[in-house]
Write a protein that holds these residues in place. Structure first.
Motif, PDB file in Angstrom:
ATOM      1  N   GLU A 293       7.953   1.699  -2.682  1.00 18.04           N
ATOM      2  CA  GLU A 293       8.367   2.781  -3.586  1.00 18.04           C
ATOM      3  C   GLU A 293       7.278   3.849  -3.701  1.00 18.04           C
ATOM      4  N   LEU A 294       6.012   3.423  -3.614  1.00 18.11           N
ATOM      5  CA  LEU A 294       4.907   4.362  -3.808  1.00 18.11           C
ATOM      6  C   LEU A 294       4.219   4.751  -2.506  1.00 18.11           C
ATOM      7  N   GLY A 295       4.559   4.083  -1.419  1.00 15.97           N
ATOM      8  CA  GLY A 295       4.010   4.441  -0.119  1.00 15.97           C
ATOM      9  C   GLY A 295       2.589   3.988   0.132  1.00 15.97           C
ATOM     10  N   ILE A 296       2.100   3.008  -0.621  1.00 23.89           N
ATOM     11  CA  ILE A 296       0.756   2.467  -0.388  1.00 23.89           C
ATOM     12  C   ILE A 296       0.819   1.623   0.879  1.00 23.89           C
ATOM     13  N   LYS A 297       0.007   1.959   1.852  1.00 22.38           N
ATOM     14  CA  LYS A 297       0.025   1.247   3.141  1.00 22.38           C
ATOM     15  C   LYS A 297      -1.230   0.411   3.378  1.00 22.38           C
ATOM     16  N   ASP A 298      -2.255   0.625   2.587  1.00 25.01           N
ATOM     17  CA  ASP A 298      -3.512  -0.085   2.785  1.00 25.01           C
ATOM     18  C   ASP A 298      -3.324  -1.565   2.469  1.00 25.01           C
ATOM     19  N   GLU A 299      -3.507  -2.410   3.481  1.00 27.77           N
ATOM     20  CA  GLU A 299      -3.264  -3.848   3.331  1.00 27.77           C
ATOM     21  C   GLU A 299      -4.204  -4.503   2.320  1.00 27.77           C
ATOM     22  N   SER A 300      -5.429  -4.000   2.203  1.00 32.45           N
ATOM     23  CA  SER A 300      -6.351  -4.625   1.249  1.00 32.45           C
ATOM     24  C   SER A 300      -5.916  -4.355  -0.193  1.00 32.45           C
ATOM     25  N   ILE A 301      -5.362  -3.192  -0.461  1.00 34.93           N
ATOM     26  CA  ILE A 301      -4.841  -2.890  -1.797  1.00 34.93           C
ATOM     27  C   ILE A 301      -3.622  -3.758  -2.086  1.00 34.93           C
ATOM     28  N   LEU A 302      -2.731  -3.857  -1.114  1.00 29.16           N
ATOM     29  CA  LEU A 302      -1.525  -4.660  -1.298  1.00 29.16           C
ATOM     30  C   LEU A 302      -1.872  -6.140  -1.486  1.00 29.16           C
ATOM     31  N   GLU A 303      -2.845  -6.635  -0.712  1.00 26.49           N
ATOM     32  CA  GLU A 303      -3.276  -8.024  -0.877  1.00 26.49           C
ATOM     33  C   GLU A 303      -3.838  -8.243  -2.278  1.00 26.49           C
TER      34      GLU A 303
END
Length: 189
Positions: free
Chosen positions: A96-106
């Protein structure tokens, strides 16, 4: 990366003012810890702001999104559906927000239960969420000092405290937290 002003506007759509204040305190502490551990501070700040983005959702909505997007990972998730907010939050951040950085998502995904072999950003967010000043956790200052030097040791202390709290209160313990605790315990030997 989304600008802070836009992130704060997004938070108002999803969270209560009390939860936004908590998220801001977590973000500030995560940013400070990231700088000490040579992790990109803006990633820590973003993860801190977004970590609870799904926390104020109704349980039925959390469960629905988790089922729809296959975010259930353990049968225990059904027993404690509020814990799904971390997985749903990571899904929202990505989709929904377009965050693609895997470390942030993790970091968002693991901020509640932890896991073995977490990246430093995920460890920082887990610790910052537990130690943010609004929680008034006994021993927080000493634990924060430990976290400044050794994230793994701080993770072990945090997990031990969480598991003790859950046991003392007769609550279900998610197996992922036990697995994480054992992993960090083994790293101390």
């Amino acid at each position: 990366m989304l600008p802070t002003v836009k992130l704060e506007k997004i938070l108002k759509k999803y969270l209560s003012s009390k939860r936004i204040a908590h998220s801001q305190r977590v973000a500030n502490l995560a940013r400070d810890m990231a700088e000490q551990h040579h992790v990109e501070w803006h990633k820590a700040y973003t993860a801190g702001l977004l970590h609870d983005i799904a926390r104020d959702m109704e349980v039925a909505e959390l469960v629905s999104l988790a089922k729809e997007h296959n975010l259930y990972h353990n049968p225990t998730d059904v027993d404690m559906p509020i814990l799904l907010h971390s997985h749903v939050g990571a899904w929202l951040a990505a989709n929904e927000l377009g965050i693609k950085d895997e470390s942030i998502l993790e970091a968002i995904k693991l901020h509640t239960l932890a896991a073995p072999q977490m990246g430093n950003l995920a460890k920082i967010l887990y610790i910052a969420d537990m130690l943010e000043p609004g929680r008034n956790l006994p021993g927080a200052d000493e634990l924060l000092e430990t976290a400044r030097v050794d994230l793994d040791k701080a993770m072990l202390y945090c997990l031990n405290g969480t598991l003790k709290y859950l046991i003392d209160n007769g609550m279900i313990i998610h197996p992922l937290s036990v697995e994480a605790r054992n992993y960090f315990l083994n790293r101390q030997e």
